[in-house]
Write a protein that holds these residues in place. Structure first.
Motif, mmCIF file in Angstrom:
data_model
loop_
_atom_site.group_PDB
_atom_site.id
_atom_site.type_symbol
_atom_site.label_atom_id
_atom_site.label_comp_id
_atom_site.label_asym_id
_atom_site.label_seq_id
_atom_site.Cartn_x
_atom_site.Cartn_y
_atom_site.Cartn_z
ATOM 1 N N ASP A 87 25.569 11.948 21.299
ATOM 2 C CA ASP A 87 26.124 12.541 22.522
ATOM 3 C C ASP A 87 25.262 13.697 23.023
ATOM 4 O OD1 ASP A 87 28.196 10.765 22.534
ATOM 5 O OD2 ASP A 87 29.652 12.118 21.617
ATOM 6 N N SER A 88 24.744 14.515 22.109
ATOM 7 C CA SER A 88 23.926 15.653 22.526
ATOM 8 C C SER A 88 22.642 15.181 23.187
ATOM 9 C CB SER A 88 23.615 16.557 21.320
ATOM 10 O OG SER A 88 22.760 15.910 20.407
ATOM 11 N N PHE A 89 22.067 14.094 22.674
ATOM 12 C CA PHE A 89 20.843 13.574 23.277
ATOM 13 C C PHE A 89 21.130 12.842 24.586
ATOM 14 C CE2 PHE A 89 18.716 14.369 19.219
ATOM 15 C CZ PHE A 89 17.532 14.892 19.689
ATOM 16 N N LYS A 90 22.281 12.227 24.703
ATOM 17 C CA LYS A 90 22.650 11.622 25.979
ATOM 18 C C LYS A 90 22.718 12.692 27.066
ATOM 19 C CE LYS A 90 25.334 7.745 24.110
ATOM 20 N NZ LYS A 90 26.682 7.146 23.984
ATOM 21 N N LEU A 91 23.337 13.815 26.736
ATOM 22 C CA LEU A 91 23.427 14.916 27.703
ATOM 23 C C LEU A 91 22.044 15.457 28.039
ATOM 24 C CD1 LEU A 91 26.546 16.816 26.288
ATOM 25 C CD2 LEU A 91 26.435 15.395 28.337
ATOM 26 N N ALA A 92 21.181 15.560 27.037
ATOM 27 C CA ALA A 92 19.821 16.048 27.279
ATOM 28 C C ALA A 92 19.061 15.093 28.183
ATOM 29 C CB ALA A 92 19.086 16.223 25.949
ATOM 30 N N TYR A 93 19.224 13.797 27.970
ATOM 31 C CA TYR A 93 18.567 12.809 28.820
ATOM 32 C C TYR A 93 19.092 12.883 30.252
ATOM 33 C CZ TYR A 93 15.488 9.858 26.013
ATOM 34 O OH TYR A 93 14.431 9.361 25.302
ATOM 35 N N ILE A 94 20.398 12.999 30.385
ATOM 36 C CA ILE A 94 20.984 13.088 31.729
ATOM 37 C C ILE A 94 20.432 14.302 32.469
ATOM 38 C CG2 ILE A 94 23.137 13.524 32.982
ATOM 39 C CD1 ILE A 94 24.550 11.823 30.814
ATOM 40 N N ASP A 95 20.357 15.444 31.769
ATOM 41 C CA ASP A 95 19.781 16.647 32.388
ATOM 42 C C ASP A 95 18.331 16.414 32.793
ATOM 43 O OD1 ASP A 95 22.092 18.069 32.164
ATOM 44 O OD2 ASP A 95 21.517 19.154 30.348
ATOM 45 N N ALA A 99 16.947 16.481 36.544
ATOM 46 C CA ALA A 99 15.916 17.449 36.912
ATOM 47 C C ALA A 99 14.745 16.765 37.600
ATOM 48 C CB ALA A 99 15.431 18.199 35.670
ATOM 49 N N MET A 100 14.302 15.644 37.034
ATOM 50 C CA MET A 100 13.161 14.950 37.611
ATOM 51 C C MET A 100 13.500 14.354 38.972
ATOM 52 S SD MET A 100 10.043 14.726 36.454
ATOM 53 C CE MET A 100 9.974 14.625 34.677
ATOM 54 N N GLN A 101 14.689 13.779 39.106
ATOM 55 C CA GLN A 101 15.090 13.202 40.388
ATOM 56 C C GLN A 101 15.279 14.272 41.454
ATOM 57 O OE1 GLN A 101 14.558 9.420 39.423
ATOM 58 N NE2 GLN A 101 15.359 10.011 41.397
ATOM 59 N N ASP A 102 15.842 15.424 41.079
ATOM 60 C CA ASP A 102 16.013 16.517 42.031
ATOM 61 C C ASP A 102 14.668 17.001 42.550
ATOM 62 O OD1 ASP A 102 18.720 16.378 41.759
ATOM 63 O OD2 ASP A 102 18.898 18.095 40.400
ATOM 64 N N GLU A 103 13.716 17.120 41.642
ATOM 65 C CA GLU A 103 12.402 17.597 42.055
ATOM 66 C C GLU A 103 11.699 16.580 42.946
ATOM 67 O OE1 GLU A 103 11.514 20.515 41.716
ATOM 68 O OE2 GLU A 103 12.861 21.244 40.165
ATOM 69 N N LEU A 104 11.858 15.300 42.635
ATOM 70 C CA LEU A 104 11.247 14.267 43.463
ATOM 71 C C LEU A 104 11.862 14.264 44.855
ATOM 72 C CD1 LEU A 104 9.346 11.867 43.755
ATOM 73 C CD2 LEU A 104 11.138 10.400 42.812
ATOM 74 N N LYS A 105 13.177 14.427 44.922
ATOM 75 C CA LYS A 105 13.846 14.477 46.215
ATOM 76 C C LYS A 105 13.370 15.681 47.004
ATOM 77 C CE LYS A 105 18.458 14.792 48.303
ATOM 78 N NZ LYS A 105 19.917 14.888 48.019
ATOM 79 N N HIS A 106 13.214 16.800 46.322
ATOM 80 C CA HIS A 106 12.759 18.020 46.979
ATOM 81 C C HIS A 106 11.355 17.834 47.542
ATOM 82 C CE1 HIS A 106 12.405 22.237 47.910
ATOM 83 N NE2 HIS A 106 11.407 22.402 47.056
ATOM 84 N N GLN A 107 10.505 17.174 46.775
ATOM 85 C CA GLN A 107 9.141 16.932 47.240
ATOM 86 C C GLN A 107 9.128 16.040 48.473
ATOM 87 O OE1 GLN A 107 6.361 15.679 44.163
ATOM 88 N NE2 GLN A 107 7.577 16.729 42.618
#
Length: 239
Positions: A87-95, A99-107
């Motif tokens: 579960d902890s790694f699932k949350l880390a992956y989701i974050d 993060a990567m999708q937000d940055e791509l959208k921002h770009q």
């Protein structure tokens, strides 16, 4: 150490290798799960959009296959993993995906000069890495303790059996099952000590060459040799 999520062809992806490491699974098992989905008649075309075959260099310089997967592909693979650590790694992956999708959208929303795009790319990588720094430390530990792939483990097992068999044959020993077990206990005990593990199944990939060298150089301890010598003398008396 690779990040949990990387950018490939302007898409946030991870790899089967990273998933296996994060969730403490055998890489071949993760690969088999993906292959099964890709080869299934139902929804095969849909899975083709989630996974892409790639390669990597293992610690011994060999080229091995792996799969890239986007967030949807990762969800299909990881949804079956359970437990607190999972579960902890699932949350880390989701974050990391977020993060990567937000940055791509921002770009995509910004109109920038090439220099500005380069600066943003550098900044993006820095921010994304910062969000998963706490996971990186645990991933480093997984990397250092990656266990042997099945093929290498088989090589170690065959090597142990061959070493014991040749020891018995070279000395023409007629041993009981208990005495044979003593030889296996001797070589396995030394092997575990050299590789710093409790059982042979825990030998790490980085220690493969060390393990094979130990097996090649193995000689039973003095106590075990005395036991075998006594067995040989007893056999000679019986003859």
């Amino acid at each position: 150490m690779k990040n949990l999520v990387i950018m490939k062809n302007r898409q946030a992806v991870t790899t089967s290798l990273q998933v296996a490491e994060a969730f403490d699974k055998q890489h071949k098992d993760v690969m088999d799960t993906i292959r099964h989905k890709l080869q299934s008649a139902e929804n095969s075309a849909h899975y083709q959009k989630m996974f892409a075959l790639g390669t990597y260099q293992d610690s011994r310089g060999r080229t091995q296959n792996m799969y890239y997967m986007n967030r949807s592909g990762w969800s299909f693979i990881a949804m079956g993993f359970t437990g607190e650590k999972a579960d902890s790694f699932k949350l880390a992956y989701i974050d990391a995906f977020d993060a990567m999708q937000d940055e791509l959208k921002h770009q995509n929303e910004l109109v920038m000069t090439p220099e500005q795009k380069l600066d943003l790319l550098i900044e993006t990588g820095s921010r994304a890495n910062h969000r998963i720094d706490h996971v990186e430390e645990r991933m480093d530990d997984f990397e250092a303790n990656r266990r042997l792939e099945s093929g290498d483990y088989t090589s170690v097992s065959h090597g142990v059996s061959k070493a014991v068999r040749e020891y018995i044959q070279d000395r023409h020993l007629q041993l009981t099952q208990e005495q044979r077990s003593a030889l296996y206990k001797d070589i396995n005990g030394g092997l575990n000590q050299v590789c710093g593990v409790r059982t042979r199944t825990q030998i790490r990939e980085k220690d493969f060459d060390k393990a094979m060298q130990y097996i090649d150089d193995w000689s039973p301890s003095t106590a075990t040799k005395m036991m075998m010598q006594q067995a040989g003398e007893q056999t000679a008396m019986e003859v």
